[in-house]
Structure formats: C-alpha cells, structure tokens
Write a protein that holds these residues in place. Structure first.
Motif, PDB file in Angstrom:
ATOM      1  N   TYR A   1      -4.209 -10.827  -5.134  1.00  0.00           N
ATOM      2  CA  TYR A   1      -5.632 -10.731  -5.453  1.00  0.00           C
ATOM      3  C   TYR A   1      -6.030 -11.439  -6.742  1.00  0.00           C
ATOM      4  O   TYR A   1      -7.213 -11.488  -7.080  1.00  0.00           O
ATOM      5  CB  TYR A   1      -6.043  -9.258  -5.579  1.00  0.00           C
ATOM      6  CG  TYR A   1      -5.316  -8.515  -6.679  1.00  0.00           C
ATOM      7  CD1 TYR A   1      -5.803  -8.527  -7.980  1.00  0.00           C
ATOM      8  CD2 TYR A   1      -4.129  -7.838  -6.431  1.00  0.00           C
ATOM      9  CE1 TYR A   1      -5.131  -7.882  -8.994  1.00  0.00           C
ATOM     10  CE2 TYR A   1      -3.451  -7.184  -7.444  1.00  0.00           C
ATOM     11  CZ  TYR A   1      -3.963  -7.205  -8.726  1.00  0.00           C
ATOM     12  OH  TYR A   1      -3.281  -6.565  -9.730  1.00  0.00           O
TER      13      TYR A   1
ATOM     14  N   ARG B   1      -9.999 -13.229 -10.692  1.00  0.00           N
ATOM     15  CA  ARG B   1      -9.932 -12.759  -9.315  1.00  0.00           C
ATOM     16  C   ARG B   1      -9.615 -13.912  -8.368  1.00  0.00           C
ATOM     17  O   ARG B   1     -10.207 -14.980  -8.458  1.00  0.00           O
ATOM     18  CB  ARG B   1     -11.250 -12.116  -8.895  1.00  0.00           C
ATOM     19  CG  ARG B   1     -11.555 -10.811  -9.584  1.00  0.00           C
ATOM     20  CD  ARG B   1     -12.868 -10.249  -9.075  1.00  0.00           C
ATOM     21  NE  ARG B   1     -13.183  -8.987  -9.730  1.00  0.00           N
ATOM     22  CZ  ARG B   1     -14.244  -8.236  -9.440  1.00  0.00           C
ATOM     23  NH1 ARG B   1     -15.102  -8.645  -8.503  1.00  0.00           N
ATOM     24  NH2 ARG B   1     -14.459  -7.101 -10.069  1.00  0.00           N
TER      25      ARG B   1
ATOM     26  N   ARG C   1      -8.790 -13.708  -2.332  1.00  0.00           N
ATOM     27  CA  ARG C   1      -8.590 -12.569  -1.429  1.00  0.00           C
ATOM     28  C   ARG C   1      -8.881 -11.226  -2.094  1.00  0.00           C
ATOM     29  O   ARG C   1      -8.545 -10.176  -1.551  1.00  0.00           O
ATOM     30  CB  ARG C   1      -7.148 -12.581  -0.906  1.00  0.00           C
ATOM     31  CG  ARG C   1      -6.782 -13.798  -0.078  1.00  0.00           C
ATOM     32  CD  ARG C   1      -5.334 -13.716   0.372  1.00  0.00           C
ATOM     33  NE  ARG C   1      -5.108 -12.512   1.179  1.00  0.00           N
ATOM     34  CZ  ARG C   1      -3.936 -11.888   1.288  1.00  0.00           C
ATOM     35  NH1 ARG C   1      -2.886 -12.344   0.617  1.00  0.00           N
ATOM     36  NH2 ARG C   1      -3.807 -10.826   2.036  1.00  0.00           N
ATOM     37  N   PHE C   2      -9.509 -11.254  -3.258  1.00  0.00           N
ATOM     38  CA  PHE C   2      -9.703 -10.008  -4.012  1.00  0.00           C
ATOM     39  C   PHE C   2     -10.416  -8.945  -3.181  1.00  0.00           C
ATOM     40  O   PHE C   2      -9.942  -7.805  -3.066  1.00  0.00           O
ATOM     41  CB  PHE C   2     -10.492 -10.280  -5.290  1.00  0.00           C
ATOM     42  CG  PHE C   2     -10.738  -9.051  -6.123  1.00  0.00           C
ATOM     43  CD1 PHE C   2      -9.799  -8.627  -7.050  1.00  0.00           C
ATOM     44  CD2 PHE C   2     -11.894  -8.301  -5.962  1.00  0.00           C
ATOM     45  CE1 PHE C   2     -10.013  -7.486  -7.807  1.00  0.00           C
ATOM     46  CE2 PHE C   2     -12.120  -7.156  -6.712  1.00  0.00           C
ATOM     47  CZ  PHE C   2     -11.174  -6.748  -7.638  1.00  0.00           C
TER      48      PHE C   2
ATOM     49  N   VAL D   1      -8.250  -7.631  -0.271  1.00  0.00           N
ATOM     50  CA  VAL D   1      -7.158  -6.762  -0.700  1.00  0.00           C
ATOM     51  C   VAL D   1      -7.701  -5.409  -1.161  1.00  0.00           C
ATOM     52  O   VAL D   1      -7.126  -4.360  -0.858  1.00  0.00           O
ATOM     53  CB  VAL D   1      -6.334  -7.446  -1.815  1.00  0.00           C
ATOM     54  CG1 VAL D   1      -5.311  -6.481  -2.407  1.00  0.00           C
ATOM     55  CG2 VAL D   1      -5.640  -8.682  -1.265  1.00  0.00           C
ATOM     56  N   ARG D   2      -8.814  -5.422  -1.860  1.00  0.00           N
ATOM     57  CA  ARG D   2      -9.418  -4.159  -2.300  1.00  0.00           C
ATOM     58  C   ARG D   2      -9.766  -3.289  -1.099  1.00  0.00           C
ATOM     59  O   ARG D   2      -9.497  -2.083  -1.094  1.00  0.00           O
ATOM     60  CB  ARG D   2     -10.667  -4.432  -3.134  1.00  0.00           C
ATOM     61  CG  ARG D   2     -11.374  -3.153  -3.611  1.00  0.00           C
ATOM     62  CD  ARG D   2     -12.517  -3.471  -4.544  1.00  0.00           C
ATOM     63  NE  ARG D   2     -13.531  -4.290  -3.921  1.00  0.00           N
ATOM     64  CZ  ARG D   2     -14.619  -4.731  -4.555  1.00  0.00           C
ATOM     65  NH1 ARG D   2     -14.799  -4.449  -5.839  1.00  0.00           N
ATOM     66  NH2 ARG D   2     -15.507  -5.471  -3.931  1.00  0.00           N
TER      67      ARG D   2
END
Length: 203
Positions: free
Chosen positions: A159, A167, A170-171, A174-175
C-alpha cells in the motif's frame, strides 16, 4: 520496560530490560533505528526525554488498553488484542505475518481464525516468521484467562511507495481488504464461542 540505556545522556531513573532481542535490534519502546538499520538520532537523548515519553505516552496507552481488555472480557467473556504493524517489503515476503509467540499468546483456534480471515481477503499469510510477536502481545496474551493477543504485520509494499513514503496505487484496495479481513476474523471467533455467547469483541 524494554529500553536501551545507552541511548541517553545519563542514568535512567527506572529499571529497564536491556537484554531483550528487541533492545539489541534497536526496536524497543523508544526505537533507535528505522528501515534497514538506519539510526534515528544523531546524538544521545536527554534522560528527561525518556521520562516524558514513558509518562505521557507509554504508560497512559497501556493503562487504557488494559482497561479496555478487562471491560471487554467482563462483557463478552473473552477479549482479543490485535497489535497491528507494518513490515518492510522484500523479495518473497508474504503479505502478512501473524505472531502469537509460538502459541503462547493465543489459542491455536484464534490464530487460525485470523489466518483464514486474511487469506480469505486475498492476502498470503505465514505464522511467527520472522515476527513471532513483541512486547504488547507478551504483556496481554493470557489464553488461560480468555485474553488472546496477536501481532499482525502487514507488508507495507502492498500500500506504500516505500522510497517516497507516499500512499501507493493500491492503498484504498488494501484498506478495504483489511477491513473485510477484520470483520471476517471477528465473525469466525464469534462462531467459535457461539455456545457460550452470541457475540465477541476484538479490541
């Protein structure tokens, strides 16, 4: 308290555990190093800085966490402490490492539930290597008293742009996936305890 007294410019006014592996690695409660062993401080810190951080951050944090654990156990009969961290990425690193101090801080069913939840959200998962768990889960993990503690390390390369410390692309993904995994973990633990209680809280 895991603390390296050589980081400070005088004698510390409290007892410390200077022989633990985390102290030797420079990763105790006041870390000495960051990524790839880079030193954080150019010079020794004043003793008053250690006192300030412990009195204003370390002790209040653990006092409140201990209260939450006991309140949760009193309400639901069981409490689960999830101590989350990020780990540096490297070749062949898994997405997540679950540490339970080799079974000492949580029952195997609890660790297995966390593993299934993370795997179900698309993460590759291993147990206890290279992170078996640190101070927090050592302090709170008491499976015999229905208090389980897991350390979960998330590969920050998933991320984060580690070079820019920004960031990554894919932040948000993933979150969301981690949120789904946490929800699934709580649901799996609730099923394990369905005979005794209808719900369980994980703090």
């Amino acid at each position: 308290i895991e603390l390296d007294p050589t980081m400070f410019d005088g004698a510390l006014p409290f007892a410390v555990d200077r022989g633990s592996p985390r102290v030797h690695a420079g990763l105790d409660i006041i870390p000495r190093v960051v990524r790839e062993g880079t030193e954080i401080y150019r010079a020794k810190l004043p003793v008053r800085e250690a006192e300030f951080r412990i009195q204003n951050f370390y002790r209040p944090y653990h006092l409140q966490l201990a209260r939450l654990v006991e309140a949760t156990r009193a309400l639901f009969g069981v409490a689960v402490v999830v101590d989350c961290h990020s780990m540096p990425s490297a070749a062949a690193s898994p997405d997540a490492v679950i540490g339970d101090r080799l079974g000492l801080s949580a029952l195997s069913e609890v660790t297995a539930a966390a593993e299934r939840a993370l795997a179900g959200a698309g993460f590759s998962v291993v147990r206890n290597a290279p992170y078996a768990g640190g101070h927090t889960i050592h302090l709170y993990g008491r499976p015999g008293d229905n208090v389980h503690a897991l350390q979960i390390e998330i590969n920050r390369g998933l991320y984060l742009d580690e070079e820019r410390v920004e960031r990554g692309s894919r932040f948000a993904q993933v979150r969301h996936a981690l949120g789904e995994a946490l929800h699934a973990f709580v649901s799996l633990i609730a099923l394990e305890h369905a005979g005794d209680a209808a719900r369980i809280a994980a703090e």
